[in-house]
Design an enzyme around this catalytic site. Structure first.
Site, PDB file in Angstrom:
ATOM      1  N   GLY C  38       0.843  -1.253   0.089  1.00 38.74           N
ATOM      2  CA  GLY C  38       0.065  -0.058   0.170  1.00 38.74           C
ATOM      3  C   GLY C  38       0.854   1.270  -0.067  1.00 38.74           C
ATOM      4  O   GLY C  38       0.188   2.225  -0.250  1.00 38.74           O
ATOM      5  N   CYS C 247     -28.278  -8.861 -15.601  1.00 42.83           N
ATOM      6  CA  CYS C 247     -27.620  -8.647 -17.067  1.00 42.83           C
ATOM      7  C   CYS C 247     -28.540  -9.160 -18.026  1.00 42.83           C
ATOM      8  O   CYS C 247     -28.994 -10.147 -17.912  1.00 42.83           O
ATOM      9  CB  CYS C 247     -26.133  -9.481 -17.288  1.00 42.83           C
ATOM     10  SG  CYS C 247     -25.733  -9.314 -18.979  1.00 42.83           S
ATOM     11  N   CYS C 250     -26.737 -12.184 -20.212  1.00 40.01           N
ATOM     12  CA  CYS C 250     -26.386 -13.348 -19.652  1.00 40.01           C
ATOM     13  C   CYS C 250     -27.126 -13.714 -18.337  1.00 40.01           C
ATOM     14  O   CYS C 250     -27.117 -14.688 -17.869  1.00 40.01           O
ATOM     15  CB  CYS C 250     -24.920 -13.246 -19.544  1.00 40.01           C
ATOM     16  SG  CYS C 250     -24.357 -12.622 -17.880  1.00 40.01           S
ATOM     17  N   CYS C 272     -23.512  -6.859 -18.300  1.00 34.35           N
ATOM     18  CA  CYS C 272     -22.120  -7.060 -17.548  1.00 34.35           C
ATOM     19  C   CYS C 272     -21.051  -6.112 -17.947  1.00 34.35           C
ATOM     20  O   CYS C 272     -20.730  -6.173 -19.289  1.00 34.35           O
ATOM     21  CB  CYS C 272     -21.571  -8.500 -17.622  1.00 34.35           C
ATOM     22  SG  CYS C 272     -22.654  -9.679 -16.951  1.00 34.35           S
ATOM     23  N   CYS C 278     -19.452 -12.521 -19.182  1.00 39.83           N
ATOM     24  CA  CYS C 278     -20.642 -12.318 -19.756  1.00 39.83           C
ATOM     25  C   CYS C 278     -20.671 -13.326 -21.026  1.00 39.83           C
ATOM     26  O   CYS C 278     -21.328 -14.534 -20.908  1.00 39.83           O
ATOM     27  CB  CYS C 278     -21.094 -10.952 -20.265  1.00 39.83           C
ATOM     28  SG  CYS C 278     -22.758 -10.861 -20.695  1.00 39.83           S
TER      29      CYS C 278
END
Lengths: 366, 199, 306
Positions: C38, C247, C250, C272, C278
């Site tokens: 980080g 979605c 899908c 998606c 997808c």
């Protein structure tokens, strides 16, 4: 059915073809050559070399041609090429006192040892469009007269003349730091020393540095500058190869140098004295060299115990925003798709509006 | 592979680009998954007593920007010339100035001799590359921290008795501190400063 | 190695474009970044042949990590077919000659802008994020000297105040992307402009996550299996986006959805953002309300204008 990837590739390739066609312009006219750009658009080439951090007229001219005359794009092209070049050696400091001067003026004295040399300048041209340049066949080959006598060999720096009387701060190399900071190899680090600041300004966008310099003159800064000297001409570049141990000349380059002389009222431990601002650029570019010298002096506020309260004195503000390759890239990246984040913001704004309306209705009901 | 006793300089990587890349990836995996043994896929003839993993890591990462401290056996042997020639790295006499140190577990200086970085720049610290007799046959230790899913048992051999006590002190300095890479032959194990070790 | 001799690239450039000295410098930076999760490590970022802000940091990281045997996937907004993803993939095909893929599972290195793939990553994979602004505190404090001090002393009160102001004003935290995280309990970190939906995927991920900010010249990292906490308050816990819709193509209910405008009368559908996810679902027989509608398919995966 799902061929978007290929479609994207095709679109990119077609866009390359289209830009090439647009760049070429009307095919019935002759294509401009690199030599013509280097010769006849020399000041564009100078700027591209300076901000591109690479002294090579041919490559800079190529970049100008490839960028269709967009100088910031040309600077970017030259920088991207520069990073692929190996580093052979660190040059010795150039000695501008030994410059083969083409132009040299001082505003601080009427006359100076070595003389004022007006040289090639637009300063006293009247800015009237010259239609002769537009005429069929152009202007032919204008010739400038040659001076009767050669210029003096010795052209001392005007600022150094003040040094004899101790009226200006001395300008000596820092013995603790034999090697200059190099922004092309190390990231910016603040608080910055003067070498890092000067390199940043020398590579910095001319328009940005000019605007900052102007702001110090208009009141966003307290300097009272005099153009001690501006000189332009050829200097020799030398390196000391490890195996030889002495300096050899590897070529000449044209530079423009500016010494600004600024008042300084003195402080508890320093007598009143003139202080320096310094500007140096590849090629012929007095506007940039002068602006750089003004901003250099403004950024020395900390060193002289001056209160830094104006943009041009604000080191992080100036240094982090001067580079036009960085700036142009980041502004233009907004053209990239951001629809994922925009989607997140869309949902949020719908939610916030629904919540707002709820509150309004509740308030109205009460 | 046996280095000659003469001063003949041994060659560096057979393929400087791909060998450096694979040595770096082994090191990246070692530092990312501490405690797991990684192997450098390169074959490299290194001057004794510099091991293949340590030598590959040096050739992949050292250059004129990285001051390197070598333990006396290396500094006085052919390894110093080998590293100077192939990496161009300055070999320094002060441990505190070094960005990398090549050392041996048997003669390991105290860890607090080495640079731990600064509070605003903890990255400016040393990485110690420690050659050990084995990465798997030593006393059992249990490591936890970033890069480790739960905990992992590690058995580094040949370390000084108080090494893990020194490591605990190094942990206390976090986010400053040194990082360690243990090497043995072609293998290496990473120990970044974040790792807590129960000896 | 046979695989080595198999790769072919534009030999006007070194393999993967960067010279070896630059790669060494970046590789050393990456190792320190992994050791201090980080924390933003400054590095001597180079000018690249693409514009700053367009992935120069990610490209330099990828170029320093990639080898001839690696398979590369590049996504922008979760999609393999966005122009900049295509452009960066073409760059690496040209300068490194490596295999490329759209399949998350098959990739050794995934360079991304603004998303984390929906399929879970595995050990050994490297996810390279393109980062426009690495400093999570920058909008609160413009000065680098100040923010560096704040990280040095872990003084992150400013960020808590900022989030708390949201709560006071709206009743909840109104940050939807670039949502700040604490890494390994020590450094406040920008996850790059991914939607906060993706934040939980960063924690305890088996893959190596590297972040490259070219213009700002910083590299940072999250090692595998590392604690990554999105900032929140006990009474206002962190929550990710959800959709009422699934979605349209899908039928997925658990993926990040993009809104696609279908007409100028408010008609829209959600699909998606992760195109590979997808497609994989549709190939396996999943279908959404508009999954068989050719117009909807054309809208969702429209070819860029030529």
């Amino acid at each position: 059915m799902y061929v978007a990837v290929k479609g994207g590739e095709k679109a990119i390739l077609n866009s390359h073809k289209l830009i090439a066609e647009t760049r070429r312009g009307n095919s019935e006219r002759p294509e401009i050559t690199i030599e013509q750009i280097a010769d006849q658009l020399g000041l564009s080439v100078d700027r591209v070399m300076a901000e591109g951090s690479l002294y090579d007229r041919g490559l800079a001219a190529l970049a100008v041609k490839q960028a269709q005359g967009d100088l910031v794009e040309a600077i970017f092209l030259l920088r991207a090429y520069r990073t692929t070049l190996p580093r052979f050696a660190m040059s010795e400091p150039i000695d501008t006192a030994k410059m083969l001067v083409q132009r040299r003026v001082s505003a601080a004295y009427k006359d100076i040892p070595g003389g004022q040399v007006l040289g090639p300048t637009y300063d006293y041209t009247h800015r009237l469009l010259d239609f002769a340049l537009a005429a069929e066949g152009g202007v032919g080959m204008p010739e400038a007269p040659v001076a009767d006598e050669a210029l003096d060999d010795g052209m001392p720096h005007v600022a150094d003349l003040l040094d004899y009387e101790d009226l200006i701060e001395p300008d000596l190399p820092d013995p603790d730091q034999p090697e200059a900071f190099d922004l092309t190899r190390e990231p910016m680090s603040c608080p910055a020393e003067r070498d890092q600041r000067l390199q940043n300004l020398a590579r910095g966008d001319e328009g940005f540095v000019l605007a900052l310099a102007y702001s110090t003159q208009r009141g966003y800064g307290g300097n009272h500058p005099f153009a001690g000297e501006i000189r332009m001409g050829e200097v020799a570049v030398e390196i000391v190869p490890e195996e030889l141990g002495f300096a050899i000349d590897i070529g000449d380059m044209v530079v423009t140098e500016c010494h600004m002389i600024n008042q300084f009222e003195g402080s508890a431990d320093r007598p009143p004295q003139f202080t320096r601002g310094y500007g140096l650029t590849y090629g012929h570019n007095e506007r940039k060299a002068m602006a750089m010298a003004l901003v250099d002096r403004a950024l020395r506020a900390r060193e002289f115990g001056e209160v830094a309260k104006y943009p041009a004195q604000d080191e992080e503000f100036v240094l982090y925003h001067a580079d036009n390759v960085e700036a142009a890239g980041f502004v233009s990246h907004l053209k990239l798709p951001h629809y994922v984040d925009f989607q997140a913001e869309l949902s949020l704004i719908r939610q916030l509006r629904a919540e707002y309306e709820d509150r309004q209705q509740k308030d109205a009901a009460q | 592979m046996t280095p000659s006793a003469s001063n003949d300089l041994l060659p560096g990587f057979a393929d400087p680009v791909f060998d450096a890349q694979s040595a770096f990836r082994a090191t990246l995996d070692a530092m990312s998954y501490p405690g797991r043994v990684q192997t450098v896929p390169t074959s490299l003839a290194t001057p004794e007593p510099l091991g293949i993993a340590a030598g590959s890591l040096a050739l992949a990462l050292f250059d004129f920007d990285t001051p390197v401290w070598l333990e006396p056996v290396l500094a006085e042997g052919p390894a110093a010339g080998y590293l100077r020639f192939h990496c161009g790295c300055p070999v320094v006499s002060g441990m505190g100035e070094a960005r990398f140190a090549l050392v041996n577990a048997a003669s390991l200086p105290r860890l607090d001799n080495f640079g731990i970085g600064e509070d605003r720049y903890p990255d400016r610290s040393a990485t110690l590359v420690i050659a050990v007799p084995s990465l798997t046959d030593g006393p059992g230790t249990r490591w936890t921290g970033p890069g480790i899913d739960g905990s992992i048992g590690v058995q580094i051999a040949g370390l000084p008795d108080d090494f893990w006590a020194q490591w605990a002190d190094n942990r206390e300095l976090y986010p400053q501190g040194i990082d360690v890479i243990f090497t043995c032959g072609k293998s290496l194990v990473g120990l970044p400063r974040t790792i807590n070790v129960e000896a | 190695m046979s695989a080595v001799s198999a790769v072919q690239w534009d030999e006007a450039y070194n393999f993967a474009y960067l010279d070896e000295q630059t790669k060494r410098m970046i590789r050393r930076t990456i190792l320190k970044a992994i050791a201090i999760p980080g924390y933003q490590v400054p590095f001597g970022g180079r000018e690249m042949p693409l514009a700053y802000g367009w992935g120069t940091g990610g490209v330099q990281v990828t170029a320093s990590v990639i080898g001839p045997d690696d398979t590369l996937k590049v996504i922008d907004q979760g999609a393999d077919d966005t122009t900049n993803a295509v452009s960066i993939r073409r760059f690496f095909e040209r300068v490194a000659g490596v295999e490329t893929t759209e399949t998350t599972e098959d990739a050794d290195i995934i360079q991304t802008r603004h998303r984390i793939p929906e399929f879970p990553l595995r050990e050994g994979q490297v996810l390279v994020y393109q980062v426009p602004q690495p400093e999570p505190l920058r909008k609160l404090e413009p000065r680098e000297t100040e923010t560096r001090k704040m990280h040095g002393y872990a003084e992150y009160g400013l960020m808590s105040v900022r989030l708390y102001e949201d709560i006071a004003r709206y009743g909840h935290i109104a940050t939807t992307y670039s949502y700040p995280v604490m890494v390994n309990g020590r450094y406040l970190m920008s996850p790059s402009p991914i939607p906060k939906f993706d934040n939980p995927k960063m924690e305890n991920n088996p893959a190596i996550q590297l972040f490259g900010a070219g213009r700002e010249k910083r590299i940072y990292a999250i090692p595998p299996y590392t604690q990554v906490k999105s900032l929140d308050f006990d009474d206002h816990p962190f929550k990710v986006q959800t959709w009422k819709e699934c979605c349209a193509l899908c039928g997925a209910k658990s993926s990040y959805l993009d809104e696609v405008i279908l007409d100028d009368r408010g008609g829209r559908m959600f699909v998606c953002s992760d195109t590979n996810f997808c497609e994989d679902r549709r190939a396996k027989g999943h279908t959404g309300p508009l999954g068989a509608d050719p117009a909807a398919l054309a809208f969702a995966h429209k070819e860029p204008a030529q």
